[in-house]
Design a protein around this motif. Structure first.
Motif, PDB file in Angstrom:
ATOM      1  N   ASN A 191       0.796  -1.223   0.000  1.00  0.00           N
ATOM      2  CA  ASN A 191       0.000   0.000   0.000  1.00  0.00           C
ATOM      3  C   ASN A 191       0.832   1.277   0.000  1.00  0.00           C
ATOM      4  O   ASN A 191       0.286   2.356   0.162  1.00  0.00           O
ATOM      5  N   LYS A 192       2.131   1.160  -0.174  1.00  0.00           N
ATOM      6  CA  LYS A 192       2.952   2.375  -0.201  1.00  0.00           C
ATOM      7  C   LYS A 192       2.586   3.189  -1.431  1.00  0.00           C
ATOM      8  O   LYS A 192       2.535   2.679  -2.542  1.00  0.00           O
ATOM      9  N   LYS A 193       2.330   4.477  -1.196  1.00  0.00           N
ATOM     10  CA  LYS A 193       1.997   5.378  -2.289  1.00  0.00           C
ATOM     11  C   LYS A 193       3.033   6.489  -2.318  1.00  0.00           C
ATOM     12  O   LYS A 193       3.582   6.876  -1.298  1.00  0.00           O
ATOM     13  N   GLY A 194       3.293   7.043  -3.507  1.00  0.00           N
ATOM     14  CA  GLY A 194       4.263   8.123  -3.653  1.00  0.00           C
ATOM     15  C   GLY A 194       5.164   7.864  -4.842  1.00  0.00           C
ATOM     16  O   GLY A 194       5.005   6.894  -5.588  1.00  0.00           O
ATOM     17  N   PHE A 195       6.119   8.760  -5.032  1.00  0.00           N
ATOM     18  CA  PHE A 195       7.033   8.664  -6.151  1.00  0.00           C
ATOM     19  C   PHE A 195       8.368   8.119  -5.693  1.00  0.00           C
ATOM     20  O   PHE A 195       8.830   8.417  -4.599  1.00  0.00           O
ATOM     21  N   THR A 196       8.986   7.391  -6.561  1.00  0.00           N
ATOM     22  CA  THR A 196      10.328   6.908  -6.253  1.00  0.00           C
ATOM     23  C   THR A 196      11.326   8.007  -6.596  1.00  0.00           C
ATOM     24  O   THR A 196      11.007   8.958  -7.317  1.00  0.00           O
ATOM     25  N   LEU A 197      12.516   7.877  -6.108  1.00  0.00           N
ATOM     26  CA  LEU A 197      13.569   8.845  -6.374  1.00  0.00           C
ATOM     27  C   LEU A 197      13.873   8.926  -7.870  1.00  0.00           C
ATOM     28  O   LEU A 197      14.076  10.009  -8.419  1.00  0.00           O
ATOM     29  N   VAL A 198      13.852   7.827  -8.553  1.00  0.00           N
ATOM     30  CA  VAL A 198      14.115   7.797  -9.994  1.00  0.00           C
ATOM     31  C   VAL A 198      13.049   8.581 -10.737  1.00  0.00           C
ATOM     32  O   VAL A 198      13.353   9.354 -11.670  1.00  0.00           O
ATOM     33  N   GLU A 199      11.799   8.430 -10.379  1.00  0.00           N
ATOM     34  CA  GLU A 199      10.720   9.164 -11.035  1.00  0.00           C
ATOM     35  C   GLU A 199      10.875  10.671 -10.840  1.00  0.00           C
ATOM     36  O   GLU A 199      10.692  11.449 -11.784  1.00  0.00           O
ATOM     37  N   ILE A 200      11.231  11.068  -9.654  1.00  0.00           N
ATOM     38  CA  ILE A 200      11.417  12.498  -9.366  1.00  0.00           C
ATOM     39  C   ILE A 200      12.583  13.053 -10.175  1.00  0.00           C
ATOM     40  O   ILE A 200      12.490  14.141 -10.757  1.00  0.00           O
ATOM     41  N   ILE A 201      13.675  12.309 -10.251  1.00  0.00           N
ATOM     42  CA  ILE A 201      14.838  12.765 -11.023  1.00  0.00           C
ATOM     43  C   ILE A 201      14.493  12.871 -12.501  1.00  0.00           C
ATOM     44  O   ILE A 201      14.883  13.832 -13.174  1.00  0.00           O
ATOM     45  N   VAL A 202      13.745  11.925 -13.034  1.00  0.00           N
ATOM     46  CA  VAL A 202      13.350  11.973 -14.443  1.00  0.00           C
ATOM     47  C   VAL A 202      12.507  13.220 -14.708  1.00  0.00           C
ATOM     48  O   VAL A 202      12.716  13.928 -15.703  1.00  0.00           O
ATOM     49  N   VAL A 203      11.581  13.539 -13.845  1.00  0.00           N
ATOM     50  CA  VAL A 203      10.737  14.728 -14.002  1.00  0.00           C
ATOM     51  C   VAL A 203      11.595  15.993 -13.946  1.00  0.00           C
ATOM     52  O   VAL A 203      11.424  16.913 -14.757  1.00  0.00           O
ATOM     53  N   LEU A 204      12.542  16.049 -13.026  1.00  0.00           N
ATOM     54  CA  LEU A 204      13.413  17.221 -12.920  1.00  0.00           C
ATOM     55  C   LEU A 204      14.289  17.383 -14.166  1.00  0.00           C
ATOM     56  O   LEU A 204      14.506  18.502 -14.633  1.00  0.00           O
ATOM     57  N   VAL A 205      14.767  16.287 -14.709  1.00  0.00           N
ATOM     58  CA  VAL A 205      15.568  16.354 -15.935  1.00  0.00           C
ATOM     59  C   VAL A 205      14.719  16.873 -17.092  1.00  0.00           C
ATOM     60  O   VAL A 205      15.172  17.710 -17.892  1.00  0.00           O
ATOM     61  N   ILE A 206      13.497  16.415 -17.205  1.00  0.00           N
ATOM     62  CA  ILE A 206      12.602  16.889 -18.266  1.00  0.00           C
ATOM     63  C   ILE A 206      12.335  18.388 -18.111  1.00  0.00           C
ATOM     64  O   ILE A 206      12.378  19.141 -19.084  1.00  0.00           O
ATOM     65  N   ILE A 207      12.093  18.826 -16.897  1.00  0.00           N
ATOM     66  CA  ILE A 207      11.863  20.259 -16.645  1.00  0.00           C
ATOM     67  C   ILE A 207      13.107  21.073 -16.996  1.00  0.00           C
ATOM     68  O   ILE A 207      13.010  22.154 -17.592  1.00  0.00           O
ATOM     69  N   ALA A 208      14.282  20.564 -16.653  1.00  0.00           N
ATOM     70  CA  ALA A 208      15.528  21.272 -16.973  1.00  0.00           C
ATOM     71  C   ALA A 208      15.725  21.389 -18.477  1.00  0.00           C
ATOM     72  O   ALA A 208      16.149  22.436 -18.984  1.00  0.00           O
ATOM     73  N   ILE A 209      15.411  20.343 -19.217  1.00  0.00           N
ATOM     74  CA  ILE A 209      15.550  20.383 -20.678  1.00  0.00           C
ATOM     75  C   ILE A 209      14.583  21.399 -21.273  1.00  0.00           C
ATOM     76  O   ILE A 209      14.947  22.191 -22.141  1.00  0.00           O
ATOM     77  N   LEU A 210      13.356  21.392 -20.806  1.00  0.00           N
ATOM     78  CA  LEU A 210      12.369  22.366 -21.301  1.00  0.00           C
ATOM     79  C   LEU A 210      12.794  23.797 -20.987  1.00  0.00           C
ATOM     80  O   LEU A 210      12.644  24.697 -21.815  1.00  0.00           O
ATOM     81  N   ALA A 211      13.341  24.011 -19.792  1.00  0.00           N
ATOM     82  CA  ALA A 211      13.806  25.351 -19.415  1.00  0.00           C
ATOM     83  C   ALA A 211      14.988  25.777 -20.278  1.00  0.00           C
ATOM     84  O   ALA A 211      15.083  26.935 -20.692  1.00  0.00           O
ATOM     85  N   ALA A 212      15.880  24.837 -20.573  1.00  0.00           N
ATOM     86  CA  ALA A 212      17.044  25.159 -21.401  1.00  0.00           C
ATOM     87  C   ALA A 212      16.628  25.557 -22.809  1.00  0.00           C
ATOM     88  O   ALA A 212      17.304  26.340 -23.466  1.00  0.00           O
ATOM     89  N   ILE A 213      15.523  25.046 -23.280  1.00  0.00           N
ATOM     90  CA  ILE A 213      15.027  25.407 -24.601  1.00  0.00           C
ATOM     91  C   ILE A 213      14.215  26.700 -24.540  1.00  0.00           C
ATOM     92  O   ILE A 213      14.351  27.571 -25.394  1.00  0.00           O
ATOM     93  N   ALA A 214      13.387  26.841 -23.536  1.00  0.00           N
ATOM     94  CA  ALA A 214      12.443  27.958 -23.472  1.00  0.00           C
ATOM     95  C   ALA A 214      13.091  29.285 -23.073  1.00  0.00           C
ATOM     96  O   ALA A 214      12.715  30.330 -23.610  1.00  0.00           O
ATOM     97  N   ILE A 215      14.049  29.284 -22.179  1.00  0.00           N
ATOM     98  CA  ILE A 215      14.608  30.540 -21.679  1.00  0.00           C
ATOM     99  C   ILE A 215      15.301  31.343 -22.782  1.00  0.00           C
ATOM    100  O   ILE A 215      15.037  32.537 -22.925  1.00  0.00           O
ATOM    101  N   PRO A 216      16.192  30.756 -23.592  1.00  0.00           N
ATOM    102  CA  PRO A 216      16.793  31.560 -24.669  1.00  0.00           C
ATOM    103  C   PRO A 216      15.760  32.082 -25.676  1.00  0.00           C
ATOM    104  O   PRO A 216      15.887  33.191 -26.187  1.00  0.00           O
ATOM    105  N   THR A 217      14.737  31.296 -25.935  1.00  0.00           N
ATOM    106  CA  THR A 217      13.685  31.738 -26.844  1.00  0.00           C
ATOM    107  C   THR A 217      12.962  32.951 -26.275  1.00  0.00           C
ATOM    108  O   THR A 217      12.717  33.928 -26.985  1.00  0.00           O
ATOM    109  N   MET A 218      12.653  32.911 -24.999  1.00  0.00           N
ATOM    110  CA  MET A 218      11.969  34.031 -24.365  1.00  0.00           C
ATOM    111  C   MET A 218      12.857  35.270 -24.331  1.00  0.00           C
ATOM    112  O   MET A 218      12.374  36.384 -24.529  1.00  0.00           O
ATOM    113  N   LEU A 219      14.148  35.093 -24.093  1.00  0.00           N
ATOM    114  CA  LEU A 219      15.063  36.230 -24.093  1.00  0.00           C
ATOM    115  C   LEU A 219      15.138  36.853 -25.484  1.00  0.00           C
ATOM    116  O   LEU A 219      15.264  38.069 -25.620  1.00  0.00           O
TER     117      LEU A 219
END
Length: 149
Positions: A13-41
Motif C-alpha cells: 500500500n505504499k503510495k508516492g514517487f520513487t527517487l528515480v521518477e522524481i529525477i526523471v521529471v526534474l531532468v525533463i523540466i531542466a531540458i524544457l527550461a534550457a530550450i524555453a529561456i533563450p527563446t523568451m530572451l
C-alpha cells in the motif's frame, strides 16, 4: 502469521514517487527550461528593439515637422539638416529617449528620406545606447546596439 500479513499489506500500500521518477521529471523540466529561456530572451530583445525603433519613428516625425516648416519658409533644402539637429529638442523637450539626431537627409521636396538617431535605454539618458536608422524611401528601420566607449 497475522503480523507478517500486516507487514506485507503495508509494503503493498505504499503510495508516492520513487527517487528515480522524481529525477526523471526534474531532468525533463531542466531540458524544457534550457530550450524555453533563450527563446523568451530573444522575444524580449526583439520587443526592446521595436520600442527603440518606435522612439526613432517619433523623432522622425518631429524631424519631418522641422523640415516641412523650414522648406516652406526657404523653398530650398539648404541648412535644413543642421536645423533639424538643432531644433529637435525644442519640439520634443525631454519626453523622449532619443538622445540626438545623427543624420537627417532631406530631398529636393523637403521630405526626410534617410534618418539616423541615437536612442538611450532610459529617458534620463542613462543606460545602453542604440542607433536607429530609418529610410522612408524603402520603408525600412533597423536598430543596432552602439559600442560602449
Amino acid at each position: 502469521m497475522t503480523e507478517m500479513l500486516k507487514r506485507s499489506n503495508l509494503k503493498k500500500n505504499k503510495k508516492g514517487f520513487t527517487l528515480v521518477e522524481i529525477i526523471v521529471v526534474l531532468v525533463i523540466i531542466a531540458i524544457l527550461a534550457a530550450i524555453a529561456i533563450p527563446t523568451m530572451l530573444g522575444f524580449v530583445n526583439e520587443a526592446r528593439q521595436s520600442e527603440y525603433i518606435a522612439e526613432g519613428r517619433t523623432a522622425l516625425v518631429a524631424a519631418q515637422t522641422i523640415a516641412t516648416r523650414e522648406f516652406a519658409l526657404t523653398s530650398t533644402k539648404d541648412g535644413i539638416e543642421a536645423k533639424i539637429k538643432n531644433d529637435y529638442e525644442q519640439i520634443t523637450g525631454t519626453a523622449t529617449k532619443v538622445e540626438s539626431i545623427d543624420k537627417a537627409t532631406v530631398d529636393d521636396n523637403g521630405k526626410v528620406t534617410d534618418f539616423e538617431c541615437t536612442v538611450t535605454k532610459n529617458s534620463d539618458g542613462s543606460g545602453q545606447k542604440y542607433t536607429v536608422k530609418i529610410n522612408t524611401v524603402n520603408n525600412t528601420a533597423t536598430c543596432e546596439k552602439k559600442a560602449t566607449a
